[in-house]
Structure formats: structure tokens, C-alpha cells
Design a protein around this motif. Sequence first.
Motif, PDB file in Angstrom:
ATOM      1  N   MET A   1       0.838  -1.178   0.000  1.00 42.60           N
ATOM      2  CA  MET A   1       0.000   0.000   0.000  1.00 42.60           C
ATOM      3  C   MET A   1       0.881   1.238   0.000  1.00 42.60           C
ATOM      4  O   MET A   1       1.862   1.284   0.718  1.00 42.60           O
ATOM      5  N   LYS A   2       0.448   2.223  -0.769  1.00 41.97           N
ATOM      6  CA  LYS A   2       1.205   3.462  -0.829  1.00 41.97           C
ATOM      7  C   LYS A   2       0.674   4.489   0.158  1.00 41.97           C
ATOM      8  O   LYS A   2       1.422   5.070   0.929  1.00 41.97           O
ATOM      9  N   ASN A   3      -0.642   4.747   0.106  1.00 34.24           N
ATOM     10  CA  ASN A   3      -1.234   5.801   0.930  1.00 34.24           C
ATOM     11  C   ASN A   3      -2.712   5.551   1.169  1.00 34.24           C
ATOM     12  O   ASN A   3      -3.353   4.817   0.428  1.00 34.24           O
ATOM     13  N   PHE A   4      -3.236   6.231   2.196  1.00 32.47           N
ATOM     14  CA  PHE A   4      -4.664   6.335   2.453  1.00 32.47           C
ATOM     15  C   PHE A   4      -5.046   7.795   2.231  1.00 32.47           C
ATOM     16  O   PHE A   4      -4.295   8.694   2.607  1.00 32.47           O
ATOM     17  N   TYR A   5      -6.214   8.033   1.639  1.00 34.34           N
ATOM     18  CA  TYR A   5      -6.699   9.391   1.434  1.00 34.34           C
ATOM     19  C   TYR A   5      -8.142   9.492   1.890  1.00 34.34           C
ATOM     20  O   TYR A   5      -8.891   8.522   1.804  1.00 34.34           O
ATOM     21  N   ASN A   6      -8.542  10.664   2.325  1.00 40.76           N
ATOM     22  CA  ASN A   6      -9.960  10.925   2.573  1.00 40.76           C
ATOM     23  C   ASN A   6     -10.604  11.334   1.268  1.00 40.76           C
ATOM     24  O   ASN A   6     -10.056  12.136   0.514  1.00 40.76           O
ATOM     25  N   TYR A   7     -11.784  10.765   0.999  1.00 39.55           N
ATOM     26  CA  TYR A   7     -12.546  11.098  -0.201  1.00 39.55           C
ATOM     27  C   TYR A   7     -13.908  11.585   0.261  1.00 39.55           C
ATOM     28  O   TYR A   7     -14.653  10.839   0.889  1.00 39.55           O
ATOM     29  N   LEU A   8     -14.217  12.844  -0.033  1.00 36.60           N
ATOM     30  CA  LEU A   8     -15.453  13.468   0.422  1.00 36.60           C
ATOM     31  C   LEU A   8     -16.501  13.469  -0.689  1.00 36.60           C
ATOM     32  O   LEU A   8     -16.163  13.626  -1.864  1.00 36.60           O
ATOM     33  N   ASN A   9     -17.753  13.316  -0.314  1.00 35.96           N
ATOM     34  CA  ASN A   9     -18.864  13.411  -1.256  1.00 35.96           C
ATOM     35  C   ASN A   9     -19.739  14.601  -0.875  1.00 35.96           C
ATOM     36  O   ASN A   9     -19.957  14.855   0.307  1.00 35.96           O
ATOM     37  N   PHE A  10     -20.223  15.297  -1.901  1.00 34.26           N
ATOM     38  CA  PHE A  10     -21.066  16.466  -1.702  1.00 34.26           C
ATOM     39  C   PHE A  10     -22.331  16.337  -2.536  1.00 34.26           C
ATOM     40  O   PHE A  10     -22.410  15.509  -3.441  1.00 34.26           O
ATOM     41  N   SER A  11     -23.293  17.178  -2.234  1.00 34.91           N
ATOM     42  CA  SER A  11     -24.571  17.170  -2.946  1.00 34.91           C
ATOM     43  C   SER A  11     -24.690  18.414  -3.818  1.00 34.91           C
ATOM     44  O   SER A  11     -25.504  19.294  -3.561  1.00 34.91           O
ATOM     45  N   GLY A  12     -23.809  18.509  -4.831  1.00 33.33           N
ATOM     46  CA  GLY A  12     -23.882  19.625  -5.770  1.00 33.33           C
ATOM     47  C   GLY A  12     -22.993  20.804  -5.458  1.00 33.33           C
ATOM     48  O   GLY A  12     -22.940  21.746  -6.240  1.00 33.33           O
ATOM     49  N   ASN A  13     -22.286  20.787  -4.336  1.00 32.05           N
ATOM     50  CA  ASN A  13     -21.434  21.935  -4.008  1.00 32.05           C
ATOM     51  C   ASN A  13     -19.968  21.544  -3.783  1.00 32.05           C
ATOM     52  O   ASN A  13     -19.234  22.231  -3.083  1.00 32.05           O
ATOM     53  N   ALA A  14     -19.526  20.460  -4.416  1.00 34.00           N
ATOM     54  CA  ALA A  14     -18.133  20.020  -4.266  1.00 34.00           C
ATOM     55  C   ALA A  14     -17.157  21.073  -4.787  1.00 34.00           C
ATOM     56  O   ALA A  14     -16.118  21.315  -4.174  1.00 34.00           O
ATOM     57  N   ARG A  15     -17.482  21.689  -5.921  1.00 31.14           N
ATOM     58  CA  ARG A  15     -16.587  22.713  -6.488  1.00 31.14           C
ATOM     59  C   ARG A  15     -16.379  23.843  -5.478  1.00 31.14           C
ATOM     60  O   ARG A  15     -15.239  24.250  -5.205  1.00 31.14           O
ATOM     61  N   GLN A  16     -17.469  24.355  -4.918  1.00 36.56           N
ATOM     62  CA  GLN A  16     -17.358  25.460  -3.958  1.00 36.56           C
ATOM     63  C   GLN A  16     -16.556  25.035  -2.730  1.00 36.56           C
ATOM     64  O   GLN A  16     -15.715  25.793  -2.233  1.00 36.56           O
ATOM     65  N   ALA A  17     -16.811  23.827  -2.239  1.00 37.60           N
ATOM     66  CA  ALA A  17     -16.097  23.347  -1.053  1.00 37.60           C
ATOM     67  C   ALA A  17     -14.606  23.194  -1.331  1.00 37.60           C
ATOM     68  O   ALA A  17     -13.774  23.672  -0.553  1.00 37.60           O
ATOM     69  N   MET A  18     -14.260  22.565  -2.447  1.00 38.61           N
ATOM     70  CA  MET A  18     -12.844  22.321  -2.744  1.00 38.61           C
ATOM     71  C   MET A  18     -12.099  23.623  -3.036  1.00 38.61           C
ATOM     72  O   MET A  18     -10.940  23.778  -2.630  1.00 38.61           O
ATOM     73  N   GLU A  19     -12.750  24.556  -3.722  1.00 39.08           N
ATOM     74  CA  GLU A  19     -12.105  25.853  -3.967  1.00 39.08           C
ATOM     75  C   GLU A  19     -11.914  26.614  -2.652  1.00 39.08           C
ATOM     76  O   GLU A  19     -10.889  27.266  -2.445  1.00 39.08           O
ATOM     77  N   PHE A  20     -12.879  26.514  -1.750  1.00 40.68           N
ATOM     78  CA  PHE A  20     -12.766  27.137  -0.432  1.00 40.68           C
ATOM     79  C   PHE A  20     -11.615  26.510   0.357  1.00 40.68           C
ATOM     80  O   PHE A  20     -10.778  27.221   0.914  1.00 40.68           O
ATOM     81  N   TYR A  21     -11.550  25.170   0.389  1.00 45.90           N
ATOM     82  CA  TYR A  21     -10.477  24.482   1.111  1.00 45.90           C
ATOM     83  C   TYR A  21      -9.114  24.842   0.523  1.00 45.90           C
ATOM     84  O   TYR A  21      -8.152  25.081   1.263  1.00 45.90           O
TER      85      TYR A  21
END
Length: 137
Positions: A1-21
Motif C-alpha cells: 500500500m502506498k497511501n490512504f486518502y480521505n474522499y469526500l462526497n457532496f450534494s452539488g457543491n463540491a466545487r465550492q467546497a474544494m475551492e474554499f479548502y
Amino acid sequence: MKNFYNYLNFSGNARQAMEFYAKCLGADVQIMPFSQGPADMPKDPKTADMVLHSRLSKGNAIIMASDCPPGMPLTQGNNFAISVDCDSREEVDKLFASLGEKGQVIMPVQDMFWGDYFGMITDQFGVNWMFNHTPKK
């Protein structure tokens, strides 16, 4: 195994959340909308700008995210998955089978349009897992 990552799901606002983060963390973000999905993926003008996949990175830190596709409701509390970056197809198959015991297959392991070998399960405890292997080029 190389890595573990968190993968988040959104309800239509993933772009806004990721740009904010990205802004808050001083990170880089890459975003692929549903409209840029594979040719055989159904295209709906209402979801064209929704996020099929995004990746935020700063150094070795990575967060990935997407919007839930139409017909797949988001439930707060299960809107994340542990993404495992595997060393081989065999490791993907082994982890998929072992962690999937008494669980539910969400997406069978298969070769994907982006070139990786990938599958998703929800384990018997309700935790979502994604397994991915990127072949060497």
C-alpha cells in the motif's frame, strides 16, 4: 500500500467546497466536471458542471472529492470514504475481498476510463472504501 486518502462526497457543491479548502489551505486544486466524463457516461445539462472528481494537494497532503451522481442521495455522516492507493491489481483484489466480507459492493473492481484499476465497497460496519491501482507507464 502506498497511501490512504480521505474522499469526500457532496450534494452539488463540491466545487465550492474544494475551492474554499484550497484557498484556506494554500493548496492546489484540480476539478473534472461531469461534462468531461467518459463518452459512454450519460450527459445531463443539469449536472454538467457538477464535480465528477477533484483533487486538492499541498505537499504530500491530499483530499479528494466529488458530487454524488443523480439518483445517489447524500446522507450527512456517510459522505466520505477511505481511499487506498494500492501497489498492484492483486492488492486491490485482496483488500476489496477481505474488507468487503459481509459488506456491500458499490462498484465492482474494474479498469476505469482514467486508466486505473478501481473498485468501491461499504464494509460491514458502514465505512466506505475505495481501492485504486495506477499502473506504471
